[in-house]
Design a protein around this motif. Structure first.
Motif, PDB file in Angstrom:
ATOM      1  N   ASN A   1       4.603   3.293   9.133  1.00 59.21           N
ATOM      2  CA  ASN A   1       5.407   3.629   7.958  1.00 59.21           C
ATOM      3  C   ASN A   1       6.821   3.081   8.075  1.00 59.21           C
ATOM      4  O   ASN A   1       7.434   2.658   7.091  1.00 59.21           O
ATOM      5  CB  ASN A   1       5.455   5.146   7.760  1.00 59.21           C
ATOM      6  CG  ASN A   1       4.125   5.697   7.279  1.00 59.21           C
ATOM      7  OD1 ASN A   1       3.348   4.999   6.649  1.00 59.21           O
ATOM      8  ND2 ASN A   1       3.855   6.962   7.608  1.00 59.21           N
ATOM      9  N   GLN A   2       7.345   3.110   9.314  1.00 56.46           N
ATOM     10  CA  GLN A   2       8.703   2.614   9.517  1.00 56.46           C
ATOM     11  C   GLN A   2       8.776   1.119   9.224  1.00 56.46           C
ATOM     12  O   GLN A   2       9.722   0.648   8.590  1.00 56.46           O
ATOM     13  CB  GLN A   2       9.149   2.888  10.949  1.00 56.46           C
ATOM     14  CG  GLN A   2      10.586   2.443  11.231  1.00 56.46           C
ATOM     15  CD  GLN A   2      11.008   2.720  12.669  1.00 56.46           C
ATOM     16  OE1 GLN A   2      10.189   3.090  13.499  1.00 56.46           O
ATOM     17  NE2 GLN A   2      12.270   2.530  12.956  1.00 56.46           N
TER      18      GLN A   2
ATOM     19  N   THR B   1       6.851  -0.552   7.204  1.00 55.26           N
ATOM     20  CA  THR B   1       6.718  -0.717   5.758  1.00 55.26           C
ATOM     21  C   THR B   1       8.038  -0.454   5.049  1.00 55.26           C
ATOM     22  O   THR B   1       8.443  -1.181   4.134  1.00 55.26           O
ATOM     23  CB  THR B   1       5.642   0.230   5.211  1.00 55.26           C
ATOM     24  OG1 THR B   1       4.404  -0.039   5.867  1.00 55.26           O
ATOM     25  CG2 THR B   1       5.473   0.040   3.707  1.00 55.26           C
ATOM     26  N   GLN B   2       8.744   0.584   5.480  1.00 54.05           N
ATOM     27  CA  GLN B   2      10.025   0.925   4.864  1.00 54.05           C
ATOM     28  C   GLN B   2      11.043  -0.199   5.036  1.00 54.05           C
ATOM     29  O   GLN B   2      11.797  -0.530   4.105  1.00 54.05           O
ATOM     30  CB  GLN B   2      10.573   2.219   5.465  1.00 54.05           C
ATOM     31  CG  GLN B   2       9.771   3.457   5.101  1.00 54.05           C
ATOM     32  CD  GLN B   2      10.243   4.690   5.846  1.00 54.05           C
ATOM     33  OE1 GLN B   2      11.197   4.638   6.621  1.00 54.05           O
ATOM     34  NE2 GLN B   2       9.555   5.799   5.634  1.00 54.05           N
ATOM     35  N   GLN B   3      11.047  -0.814   6.234  1.00 49.41           N
ATOM     36  CA  GLN B   3      12.001  -1.901   6.478  1.00 49.41           C
ATOM     37  C   GLN B   3      11.673  -3.122   5.618  1.00 49.41           C
ATOM     38  O   GLN B   3      12.573  -3.777   5.063  1.00 49.41           O
ATOM     39  CB  GLN B   3      12.003  -2.293   7.962  1.00 49.41           C
ATOM     40  CG  GLN B   3      12.282  -1.150   8.924  1.00 49.41           C
ATOM     41  CD  GLN B   3      13.635  -0.504   8.677  1.00 49.41           C
ATOM     42  OE1 GLN B   3      14.496  -1.088   8.024  1.00 49.41           O
ATOM     43  NE2 GLN B   3      13.823   0.703   9.186  1.00 49.41           N
TER      44      GLN B   3
ATOM     45  N   VAL C   1      10.140  -3.102   2.701  1.00 51.13           N
ATOM     46  CA  VAL C   1      10.521  -2.766   1.330  1.00 51.13           C
ATOM     47  C   VAL C   1      12.020  -2.897   1.148  1.00 51.13           C
ATOM     48  O   VAL C   1      12.508  -3.374   0.122  1.00 51.13           O
ATOM     49  CB  VAL C   1      10.047  -1.334   0.981  1.00 51.13           C
ATOM     50  CG1 VAL C   1      10.663  -0.880  -0.338  1.00 51.13           C
ATOM     51  CG2 VAL C   1       8.538  -1.288   0.906  1.00 51.13           C
ATOM     52  N   GLN C   2      12.788  -2.495   2.171  1.00 48.21           N
ATOM     53  CA  GLN C   2      14.245  -2.583   2.081  1.00 48.21           C
ATOM     54  C   GLN C   2      14.688  -4.034   1.967  1.00 48.21           C
ATOM     55  O   GLN C   2      15.557  -4.375   1.151  1.00 48.21           O
ATOM     56  CB  GLN C   2      14.880  -1.920   3.302  1.00 48.21           C
ATOM     57  CG  GLN C   2      16.401  -1.845   3.241  1.00 48.21           C
ATOM     58  CD  GLN C   2      16.983  -1.090   4.422  1.00 48.21           C
ATOM     59  OE1 GLN C   2      16.274  -0.704   5.334  1.00 48.21           O
ATOM     60  NE2 GLN C   2      18.276  -0.898   4.392  1.00 48.21           N
TER      61      GLN C   2
ATOM     62  N   SER D   1      13.890  -5.295  -1.519  1.00 49.82           N
ATOM     63  CA  SER D   1      14.783  -4.730  -2.527  1.00 49.82           C
ATOM     64  C   SER D   1      16.128  -5.437  -2.534  1.00 49.82           C
ATOM     65  O   SER D   1      16.692  -5.727  -3.590  1.00 49.82           O
ATOM     66  CB  SER D   1      14.987  -3.229  -2.271  1.00 49.82           C
ATOM     67  OG  SER D   1      13.769  -2.525  -2.377  1.00 49.82           O
TER      68      SER D   1
END
Length: 222
Positions: free
Chosen positions: A53-54, A56-58, A60-61, A64
């Motif tokens: 998950n970590q 994936t979050q990076q 996405v960041q 963005s």
């Protein structure tokens, strides 16, 4: 090492600069991110795997931030195009007569003129002409009709002297037959002789009267 990945992604969102520099910064940081991610995967413990998950979050960041840079570029292009169009439109007003809402008018050759608009007739209206310092230089009391009408000042002050040419403003306090206040809107009319393009919006100049392009309500040939 997870903290290192988070810091790398945060670096991509920090700092300003031009869009080209920002894009290069994103690319450099993303390369560092992939290097750290690959190293982490190679060295993770089979008994304690890393949290996907970590990652994936990076990712996405990063996506963005890149999208925001592209959006800013498009907005910048749109602003530039709009400003160029406004400048072209403003230039076409030079030498033409414009009308704009406002209390100011230019006294030239012994005459200044305003258009007054009332929703209903005023049996008593006090009309004052003030100079640039706010001092009342002329005043008169008269009745005003409903609708549009022209008020012309010949430049004579209350003492009978001739006021110097320049920019003057008008103030009107009107009341109807029942003594109720009547709102009076004032419109300036003048010939554009110069432009001020230093601000975000072009300003038309007629004598000493400055009129933002967006405030123009009418234009006609002289």
């Amino acid at each position: 090492m997870a903290a290192g990945i988070g810091a790398t992604a945060q670096q991509a969102t920090a700092g300003g600069g031009t869009a080209a520099a920002d894009r290069q910064n994103i690319a450099d940081n993303f390369d560092q991110f992939l290097l750290l991610l690959t190293t982490q995967l190679q060295n993770q413990s089979p008994l304690d795997p890393l949290d996907t998950n970590q990652f994936t979050q990076q990712l996405v960041q990063f996506a963005s931030v890149e999208q925001q840079i592209k959006t800013n570029e498009m907005l910048g292009s749109l602003i530039t195009s709009t400003r160029a169009a406004n400048v072209s439109t403003a230039s076409s007003f030079i030498g033409r007569r414009i009308e704009a809402a406002g209390p100011q008018a230019e006294l030239a050759d012994g005459q200044a003129q305003w258009t007054l608009t009332l929703p209903r007739a005023a049996s008593r209206a006090v009309i004052e002409v003030v100079d640039s310092s706010g001092t009342v230089v002329a005043a008169e009391t008269r009745s005003l009709q409903a609708g549009e009408q022209t008020f012309t000042w010949d430049g004579r002050t209350s003492t009978g002297a001739q006021a110097p040419d320049g920019t003057y403003a008008i103030r009107v306090q009107a009341r109807d037959a029942a003594g109720q206040p009547v709102e009076v809107s004032t419109t300036f009319s003048g010939i554009v002789d110069a432009l001020d393009l230093t601000g975000d919006e072009p300003v038309l100049i007629s004598g000493g009267v400055r009129v933002p392009l967006g405030a123009v309500t009418g234009v006609s040939d002289v």
